[in-house]
Design a protein around this motif. Sequence first.
Motif, short mmCIF file in Angstrom:
data_model
loop_
_atom_site.label_atom_id
_atom_site.label_comp_id
_atom_site.label_asym_id
_atom_site.label_seq_id
_atom_site.Cartn_x
_atom_site.Cartn_y
_atom_site.Cartn_z
N ASP A 195 0.78 -1.44 -0.13
CA ASP A 195 -0.01 0.15 -0.02
C ASP A 195 1.02 1.23 -0.11
N GLY A 198 -1.11 4.33 1.00
CA GLY A 198 -1.48 4.67 2.44
C GLY A 198 0.03 4.97 3.13
N TYR A 202 0.25 8.06 5.75
CA TYR A 202 0.62 7.64 6.78
C TYR A 202 1.98 8.62 7.23
N GLU A 239 -7.53 3.91 4.04
CA GLU A 239 -7.37 2.35 4.53
C GLU A 239 -8.50 1.45 4.58
N PRO A 245 -4.27 -2.86 2.94
CA PRO A 245 -3.93 -1.55 3.90
C PRO A 245 -2.50 -1.80 4.52
#
Length: 467
Positions: A195, A198, A202, A239, A245
Motif C-alpha cells: 500500500d 497509504g 501515513y 485504509e 492496507p
Amino acid sequence: MTDKRLVLLITCMTAFITPFLGSSVNIALPSINADFMVPDEALLNWVALGFLLSAAIFVVPFGRIADIIGRKTIFITGLSIVVISSILCSMSSSIHMLILSRAVEGFGSALIFGTSVAILTAAYPMKERGKALGINVALTYLGLSAGPVLGGFITHNIGWRYIYGGMAAYASLVALLALLVLKENERCAENAPFDAVGTALYGAMLFTFMMGLSMVPTIWGGLIIALSLAGMAAFFWWELRNPNPVLKVSVFRKNTVFLFSNLAALINYSATAAIAFLLSLYLHYIQGYDPQSAGLILVAQPIVQAIFSPLSGRLSDKVEPRIVASMGMGLCIIGLALFALLTPSTPLYQIIASLMFLGLGFALFSSPNTNAIMSSVDRCDYGVASGMVSTMRIIGQMLSQSIALLIFLMIMGHTEISRDQSGPLMASVQAAFLVFAGLCVIGLFASLMRGNLRSGATPVNALHQKQ
C-alpha cells in the motif's frame, strides 16, 4: 540453550539499541554544539528530532513489509543500516551531515522496531509470551533510561562521537548473531501489493503532527497539527477502502483489546517520558546536584523496572493483562502525584523512593500491556502490531516533552532557566507532574476498558485461544 532463548537473547540485545540512540543524544547536544558552533538552536534540536521523525514515519510500513517478505530480512537490514549510519554520525564533519546521518539511523531503527517484538512474539507460545516480552521491555526501558547517564559519561570522558562508534560495533555483533541464529519467519500475503498510497499518507500525517508538536505553542504549530488531523482523516478513509492496507484499521474497530491497549500505552508514555527531563532540572537548579550526580539518582527508576518487568510479564501469562497493567497505571498515578508535591527541601530519600515506586508502576504496566497488544492479533499482523507498540512510544515521547515545555512557557515565559528562577521553575515542575498524573487517570480508564484478552471477546482472541 533452546532456539527461543537465542531469539530472546538477540531481540533483547536489540531492544537496548534504538531507545538508547534516541535518548543518549540529548545529553550530548551541548558538546555537539561546541564542536560545530551551530548558529541556530532549532537546527541543533533536529539532531534528536530527525531520528524520532524518521523512526516514527517508517516503523509501521516496514512492519507490514516484514509481514509480507519475512521479518529476519528486514531485521538484519535495519541493524546493518544502524551500523553504517552510526559510523557516519561518528565521522560527521558538520551539523547538517550529523542530522542526515541521524535520520538514516532512525530509518534503520524503524526496521528493527517493526520486527524485533514480532520475531520474539512468534517464537514463544501464548502461555510463555508475557515473561519473554517482560524481559524485552526491561531492556527497552533500560535503553531509554541509561541513554542520558551512559551518554553523559561517554561524552564527558572521551567525547560524543564515541557514543556512535561504540553503537556501530555493538550493532554489528547483534547483526552477526541474528544472521547466524535466526530462522526466517513465515510470510503472509506474499503476493499482496504493498500500500504505497497509504504509506505516503501515513508518513505525511506523522511528519506534520510531530513537526507541529515541535513548534508548539506558536500559531504555526497549531496550524500544522490541524493539517496533520486532516491528513489522518484522509489516511483512515483510504485504509478503510483498501483491500491490502498498510495498517488494518479494522483491527482497531473490531478488537477492543488492541485499540485500548495502544491508547493506554500512548497515554502512559505521554505522561511519563518527560520525567527524567523534569527531575534533572529540579535536581540541578533547585537541589544543586551536578549533572553526573543527578544522573545517578535517576538510575533508581530503571533498576526497579529492569527487576520487575520480567516478573510482571510472567504474571500477565497467568492473570489477565488488563488487571496487571491497570494496577501499574494506578501506581504511576500515585508516583506522579508524589512528585507534584516536591518542594525545594524534599529529602533525597523521598525522591529516590518515589522514583522506585514509579519504576514498579512502569514495570507492572508496560510488559502486560505489550503482551496484550501482541497477543490480540493474528500471526500475520505481528509486524504491524510491533510497529504500533513503537509508534505509541515515539509519539508519546514527543507529546510528553511538548506538554512539559508548554507548561514551562505558560509559567516562566521565555525566561532562561537558571538558579535565579528557582521559584517559577519549581511551580512549573509541580504543575507538569500534576498534569501528567491527570493524564494517567485517563489512561487507567483506557486500560480498564480494553476487555479481557483470554475471554474470546474478539474473533482474533478466540483464534489465539485455540493455538
